[in-house]
Design an enzyme around this catalytic site. Structure first.
Site, PDB file in Angstrom:
ATOM      1  CG  ASP A 178      30.512  -0.080  25.634  1.00  0.00           C
ATOM      2  OD1 ASP A 178      29.559   0.575  26.117  1.00  0.00           O
ATOM      3  OD2 ASP A 178      31.676   0.328  25.657  1.00  0.00           O
ATOM      4  CB  CYS A 179      25.718  -2.134  28.927  1.00  0.00           C
ATOM      5  SG  CYS A 179      25.224  -2.191  30.629  1.00  0.00           S
ATOM      6  N   GLY A 180      28.186  -3.768  30.503  1.00  0.00           N
ATOM      7  CA  GLY A 180      28.559  -4.992  31.196  1.00  0.00           C
ATOM      8  C   GLY A 180      27.488  -5.540  32.110  1.00  0.00           C
ATOM      9  CB  THR A 217      25.584  -8.140  29.301  1.00  0.00           C
ATOM     10  OG1 THR A 217      26.849  -7.504  29.398  1.00  0.00           O
ATOM     11  CG2 THR A 217      24.825  -8.011  30.591  1.00  0.00           C
TER      12      THR A 217
END
Lengths: 332, 183
Positions: free
Chosen positions: A71-73, A94
């Site tokens: 869940d990387c921005g 992203t």
């Protein structure tokens, strides 16, 4: 059970579609999502028969991972797994960003994925995309896929003039490539964040919320005790992994404190302890991934995650205090 | 009618304020950071990654090298996140401590060397832009940030040695103190 799934990008997402299924030892779906377990993990496991593993609590040998769910921005994680050749599913939208953006490509990465983007596939639909490279062409002096300079540099006996030419060319190229990388970083990473923060600051200033905000912020960030409280809160071991991702919270807090310093509501010398106070949670969300980069064993990650969270907690407030001592004489 | 106009003006003003901030940053911060990035990228390319790997191999025995010198050089040379890959030269027991220290060097050095962690530059720059607005030099802040970081990040790594021993006892495992390298 052991079928394959097709994963497409959600609206506004990037990459894909990926087709995943168990292949030999690769039978685990690892999710590194700071505590919660996204629904798509269960859905993928249901369709493929894979096992779900929480990457935050334990680690999996890379050759057993079928896919990674993150869940990387847009800072680090979204590039790390593609770099290792692991198909990566991001539940955030992203695209290609962050320092490892060159590894984020459509054939290994898909983003903004929800349960609706995951669907089963029939075996008959699948065809292997990967074909071997065509045989090399017969060796000739100059080939159409190489520039003259590249051909020259492979020759064994170089004349002095050739050497000088190649050397100068190499240095200039290094500078030029460095410049290309730097401009990419500015365009894709720094300027987008600047735009976001400038909008935030503008809204706060222009709407009059700024004054109300100053009333809250100045007593808290305007003296060392308040800063130590901020540092204490950010370093709490159950909170710090949630505040960490992308350093976004720290960056927003930093910008807001910067505004108050600029307006004279907070003395400038407190900028130094403030830098430490807003970042006591530094990288707390990133521990398993960072230890993975260090090729740590599973045991080490299981010990390392709580260990670093505890040490962040023990260090947090003293760091702010020491920084405050070091700020005497700054801007006086 | 007048009310509508002033409402619209107020609405636009919300964004005008942000636009002013943005273009000021574009004029001051962006060119400086860009030049620094280009210079640093070039230096790193010319020095090469192999040398820092050699230093890493020799640094695992001594805490001062392990948690101060190596993560500082590593952050400068490899930047975030690849600085963490140097941890592979450490014994398992010290990997968490190296991570703890290196992750902090990715910030405390970032004021002077923005190439280390451009994605999280605003932790420093957010606060420093307030200093700039007052007409004071940002470098003073950046230098002290780096120096305090040098000391406190070392202590941070060292304390993690202790918390690692504590968690080891809690979980009933023992991590190796010997370096193990396959390749």
């Amino acid at each position: 059970m052991a079928g394959k799934v097709k994963i497409v990008k959600g609206s506004g997402g990037f990459g894909g579609p990926l087709t995943l299924g168990i292949e030999g030892k690769k039978d685990k779906v690892m999710y590194v999502t700071g505590g919660h377990r996204p629904e798509i993990v269960d859905r993928i496991c249901e369709l493929t028969g894979a096992t779900a593993v929480d990457g935050f609590e334990t680690s999996v040998p890379e050759d057993e991972i079928m896919a990674a769910v993150i869940d990387c921005g847009g800072t680090l994680r979204c590039g790390i797994y593609p770099k290792k050749g692991i198909p990566t599913i991001n539940i955030m939208s992203t695209g290609q960003s962050g320092p490892l953006r060159q590894y984020i490509t459509e054939d290994i990465y898909v983003s903004n994925v929800g349960v609706n983007q995951v669907s089963p596939v029939d075996e008959s639909d699948i065809s292997t995309n990967r074909t071997d490279e065509a045989d090399r062409e017969a060796e000739t002096v100059y080939t159409k896929d190489k520039k003259i300079m590249e051909t020259r540099s492979e020759q064994e006996n170089k004349s002095l003039l050739t050497k000088i030419g190649l050397g100068a060319g190499k240095v200039i190229n290094t500078f030029y490539q460095a410049s290309r990388d730097a401009v990419q970083t500015m365009l894709h990473t720094v300027i987008p964040f600047m735009g976001f923060v400038a909008l935030l600051i503008g809204m706060i200033q222009g709407s009059g919320v700024g004054d109300a905000f100053a009333n809250i912020m100045s007593p808290l960030a305007g003296n060392v005790w308040g800063l130590m409280i901020i540092g204490f809160i950010c370093s709490l071991p159950f909170l710090s992994p949630l505040l960490g991702p992308g350093g976004v919270i720290g960056q927003v807090l930093g910008s807001l404190i910067g505004v108050e310093i600029g307006q004279g509501n907070i003395p400038p010398n407190l900028a130094l302890p403030a830098l430490f106070a807003i970042n006591t949670q530094n990288a707390a969300d990133f521990i398993p991934v960072g230890l993975g980069l260090a090729e740590a064993e599973t045991e080490t990650i299981e010990v390392g995650v709580p260990s670093v969270l505890y040490s962040r907690f023990l260090n947090g407030v003293p760091r702010v205090f020491v920084a405050w001592l070091a700020s005497f004489g700054l801007y006086e | 009618m007048d009310n509508i106009v002033s409402l619209a003006e107020g609405f636009i003003n919300l964004f005008q304020e942000g636009a002013d901030v943005f273009i000021e940053w574009m004029g001051t911060i962006v060119p400086l950071v860009l030049m620094l990035l280009i210079a640093m990228n070039t230096i790193i390319q010319l020095i090469g990654e192999n040398r820092i790997n050699t230093i890493a191999q020799k640094s695992s025995s001594n805490p001062l090298l392990r948690y101060m010198v190596l993560p500082f050089l590593g952050a400068f040379m490899l930047a975030n996140p690849m600085v963490h890959s140097l941890g592979r030269f450490m014994p398992e027991k010290y990997k968490p401590s190296y991570f703890a220290s290196a992750a902090q060097f990715a910030h405390t050095s970032n004021g002077i060397f923005p190439h280390i962690n451009p994605a999280e530059l605003f932790i420093y720059l957010g606060i420093a832009s307030g200093i700039q607005q007052l007409g004071l030099p940002m470098t003073d802040l950046a230098v002290r940030y780096l120096l305090v970081g040098l000391v406190m990040n070392f202590i941070g790594g060292w304390i993690t040695d202790l918390t690692t021993s504590y968690v080891e006892r809690q979980q009933g495992v023992k991590l190796s103190k010997k370096v193990k390298l396959d390749n």
